[in-house]
Design an enzyme around this catalytic site. Structure first.
Site, PDB file in Angstrom:
ATOM      1  N   ASP A  81       0.660  -1.139   0.071  1.00  0.00           N
ATOM      2  CA  ASP A  81       0.137  -0.093  -0.013  1.00  0.00           C
ATOM      3  C   ASP A  81       0.822   1.189  -0.100  1.00  0.00           C
ATOM      4  O   ASP A  81       1.781   1.397   0.672  1.00  0.00           O
ATOM      5  CB  ASP A  81      -0.866   0.004   1.414  1.00  0.00           C
ATOM      6  N   GLU A 133      -2.822   6.408  -7.882  1.00  0.00           N
ATOM      7  CA  GLU A 133      -3.859   7.386  -7.326  1.00  0.00           C
ATOM      8  C   GLU A 133      -3.848   8.547  -7.882  1.00  0.00           C
ATOM      9  O   GLU A 133      -2.802   9.015  -8.471  1.00  0.00           O
ATOM     10  CB  GLU A 133      -3.409   7.667  -5.805  1.00  0.00           C
ATOM     11  N   HIS A 179      -6.948  10.505   5.664  1.00  0.00           N
ATOM     12  CA  HIS A 179      -6.197   9.304   6.554  1.00  0.00           C
ATOM     13  C   HIS A 179      -6.355   9.639   7.796  1.00  0.00           C
ATOM     14  O   HIS A 179      -6.171  10.759   8.198  1.00  0.00           O
ATOM     15  CB  HIS A 179      -4.794   9.045   6.022  1.00  0.00           C
ATOM     16  N   HIS A 207      -9.482   5.359   0.328  1.00  0.00           N
ATOM     17  CA  HIS A 207      -8.777   5.079   1.147  1.00  0.00           C
ATOM     18  C   HIS A 207      -9.095   6.065   2.484  1.00  0.00           C
ATOM     19  O   HIS A 207     -10.269   6.758   2.221  1.00  0.00           O
ATOM     20  CB  HIS A 207      -7.375   5.978   0.710  1.00  0.00           C
ATOM     21  N   SER A 210     -11.385   4.510   7.922  1.00  0.00           N
ATOM     22  CA  SER A 210     -11.839   4.708   9.267  1.00  0.00           C
ATOM     23  C   SER A 210     -12.436   5.878   9.499  1.00  0.00           C
ATOM     24  O   SER A 210     -11.893   6.988   9.157  1.00  0.00           O
ATOM     25  CB  SER A 210     -10.467   4.518  10.082  1.00  0.00           C
ATOM     26  N   ASN A 229     -10.108   0.799   2.180  1.00  0.00           N
ATOM     27  CA  ASN A 229      -8.851   0.709   2.996  1.00  0.00           C
ATOM     28  C   ASN A 229      -8.886   1.161   4.518  1.00  0.00           C
ATOM     29  O   ASN A 229      -9.606   2.305   4.486  1.00  0.00           O
ATOM     30  CB  ASN A 229      -7.837   1.629   2.461  1.00  0.00           C
ATOM     31  N   THR A 232      -6.398   2.785  10.669  1.00  0.00           N
ATOM     32  CA  THR A 232      -6.703   3.362  12.008  1.00  0.00           C
ATOM     33  C   THR A 232      -7.650   2.802  12.963  1.00  0.00           C
ATOM     34  O   THR A 232      -7.377   2.263  14.038  1.00  0.00           O
ATOM     35  CB  THR A 232      -7.001   4.878  11.806  1.00  0.00           C
TER      36      THR A 232
HETATM   37  P1  13P Z   1      -7.380   4.892   7.610  1.00  0.00           P
HETATM   38  O1  13P Z   1      -6.132   4.595   8.559  1.00  0.00           O
HETATM   39  O2  13P Z   1      -7.897   6.278   7.981  1.00  0.00           O
HETATM   40  O3  13P Z   1      -8.351   4.018   7.719  1.00  0.00           O
HETATM   41  O4  13P Z   1      -6.956   4.859   6.252  1.00  0.00           O
HETATM   42  C1  13P Z   1      -6.164   3.561   5.718  1.00  0.00           C
HETATM   43  C2  13P Z   1      -5.625   3.520   4.351  1.00  0.00           C
HETATM   44  O5  13P Z   1      -6.242   4.571   3.479  1.00  0.00           O
HETATM   45  C3  13P Z   1      -4.528   2.942   4.087  1.00  0.00           C
HETATM   46  O6  13P Z   1      -4.108   3.069   2.825  1.00  0.00           O
HETATM   47 ZN    ZN Z   2      -4.210   5.019   2.335  1.00  0.00          ZN
END
Ligand code: 13P
Ligand code: ZN
Length: 281
Positions: A81, A133, A179, A207, A210, A229, A232
């Protein structure tokens, strides 16, 4: 079984459901993700990101995740990732990752196209999938914080061009997602998600999963997001599990591990269920 991302996302696209991607920076996280996917008979994507390597080096992560994926009863894609450098992405390929995200989203558009197109050429020759991306998904805290995130939203027409010129298998989009913990309730631009999907025809990647609401996920998946994704949420769940174990009187690492894993499994199961991939293995 270890598969590439195309094998998972093509089916998700046909079946109109989403698949969770979870970063797993230690063995417990890897177990939580893969065991839950097996219990729910769901495909899953698991991996680590370049910014998470201080927690566990790429080679070490490969040593547990890839054998776990190979032995799994469900399709598991092991994805690198937010690969930020060509060299680290090549290392992931050599270590046996089945999918790579080459994140050149902070480069100029033409550089992003050129670098990702080259990565796709190399990876596709090895049956490895590539995520790119376009636009930029920032962080809610820390150095990646953007002044005006909407300046970095993905443009649908640019996305059409990007996908045609690079040949990526999946596209990460910036549509109000970010993120880490959201400081304000996120407001996703659903019309933009629909327009990007219409322009590219590709499975889109959301992405910063969370902190988004159940409704956000349902709508985003219905409009063409097939990979979500999450980091967190499972990271915090693991910590909460350890605290719960301590409160329950666990006195050793060995005593804490079951609490840590159970707490993370709960989050993984909730997300997999919400995205609609239960029973789709
Ligand atoms: P979060 O930590 O906000 O869930 O994002 C995860 C992410 O995008 C990993 O690429
Ligand atoms: Zn990400």
């Amino acid at each position: 079984m270890l598969v590439n991302m195309y094998e998972i996302l093509e089916k998700a696209k046909e079946g109109k459901y989403g698949v969770g991607f979870f970063n797993a920076v230690n063995v417990e996280m890897g177990r939580a993700v893969i065991e839950t996917a097996e219990e729910l008979n769901a495909p899953v994507i698991v991996g680590t990101a370049q910014v998470l390597l201080p927690a566990m080096e790429l080679e070490r992560v490969a040593e547990y995740l890839i054998p776990m994926a190979k032995k799994a009863k469900v399709p598991v894609c092991v994805h690198y990732d937010h690969g930020l450098t060509f060299e680290k992405c090549m290392e992931a390929l050599q270590l046996g990752f089945s999918s790579i995200m080459y994140d050149c989203s902070t480069d100029s558009y033409e550089e992003n196209v050129a670098k990702v197109a080259e990565m796709v050429k190399i990876c596709h020759a090895m049956n490895i999938t590539v995520e790119g991306e376009l636009g930029h998904v920032g962080d809610n805290e820390g150095s990646g914080k953007l002044e005006n995130p909407s300046d970095y939203f993905t443009d649908p027409e640019m996305a059409r061009d990007f996908v045609q010129r690079t040949g990526v298998d999946a596209l990460a989009v910036a549509v109000g997602n970010s993120h880490g913990d959201y400081k304000f309730p996120p407001k996703l631009d659903f019309d933009r998600i629909a327009a990007i999907r219409e322009a590219t025809g590709l499975p889109l990647v959301l992405h910063g999963g969370s902190g988004l609401s159940d409704d956000d996920f349902r709508k985003a998946v219905a409009l063409g997001v097939h990979k979500v994704n999450i980091f967190t949420d499972i990271d915090k769940a693991g910590k909460a599990g350890v605290e719960e174990g301590l409160a329950a009187g666990a006195k050793t690492m060995m005593g804490l591990i079951p609490y840590e894993i159970a707490a993370m499994k709960k989050v993984v199961a909730e997300k997999i269920t919400l995205f609609g991939s239960v029973g789709k293995a």
